[in-house]
Scaffold this motif. Sequence first.
Motif, PDB file in Angstrom:
ATOM      1  N   SER A 136       0.843  -1.195   0.000  1.00  0.00           N
ATOM      2  CA  SER A 136       0.000   0.000   0.000  1.00  0.00           C
ATOM      3  C   SER A 136       0.880   1.247   0.000  1.00  0.00           C
ATOM      4  N   THR A 138       0.621   5.438   0.418  1.00  0.00           N
ATOM      5  CA  THR A 138      -0.219   6.578   0.812  1.00  0.00           C
ATOM      6  C   THR A 138       0.652   7.810   0.970  1.00  0.00           C
ATOM      7  N   GLU A 143      -1.177   6.852  -5.056  1.00  0.00           N
ATOM      8  CA  GLU A 143      -1.641   6.116  -3.890  1.00  0.00           C
ATOM      9  C   GLU A 143      -2.459   4.911  -4.330  1.00  0.00           C
ATOM     10  N   VAL A 145      -3.177   0.335  -3.765  1.00  0.00           N
ATOM     11  CA  VAL A 145      -2.624  -0.984  -3.507  1.00  0.00           C
ATOM     12  C   VAL A 145      -2.015  -1.488  -4.811  1.00  0.00           C
TER      13      VAL A 145
END
Length: 266
Positions: A136, A138, A143, A145
């Motif tokens: 993941s 962020t 951003e 998966v």
Amino acid sequence: MKSLIYPLLLLAILFGSTACEEVIELEVSNGEPVMVIEGSITNLILAPAQVKLSMSGSYFEPGDYPAVEGAEVVLVSSSGERSTLVEESAGIYKAANLVGEVGEAYTLEIESDGELIRTQSVLEKAVPLDSVSFVSRTGGPIEGVFPRVHFEDPAGVATYLRFVVWVNNIPYPTILTYNDNLTDGADAIAPLTVLGIKSGDELLIQAFSLDKAGYDYYSTLSSIVGDAFGPAGQSAAPSNPTSNIEGNAVGYFGAHAVSTISVRVP
């Protein structure tokens, strides 16, 4: 200024003989139209050898890419087997029962209007895919998966791959390539930038073996596409990807072995 452009299809053969195509228009040069070659042979029984022949068109007539009909299209293996491809529709030539063999070099010969065009590609071994993990991201510009493919890189040989990712049976359009310059003979991880996937999505990941010419083609094409779809919407100076075609033609022909792995996004 008037110029010529041609469409390049990003050929990703589905494990079931379906192909995904993305048309990309790139500048060739000022002058007469030239033949555009788009072809492949794989080790998949359900994916026949196929070659598409068309002509480049005018910048002022986008999408007008006439098919090259009536050509003689032959594939010759390094062991001497000659296979003539049949024109099943305008400009589309296939050999439905021709399956590629690892280690063979395939020479594509095209004769049209008295001109002979040749190209060659070696069908390298497939690289088995071991597993897929997810990471993941962020807080950055990208951003989400993202999948990472794990496999053992063969030691002592140059490994070149192109990954094709299907998300819920829909091909993801980005060109994803790998080389083992930093991972020869090691446990390798190939991070794949596939945007927008979410928990529960089904992924089918294919690894197409490439020879060096194939890797150079897709790498340069990826750079061109990246420029074309950048913030400005198009490349300021579009150019052609590296081609393995000999003669008055552009495009690419490749021989590929394919390995596949399926996974559900957790």
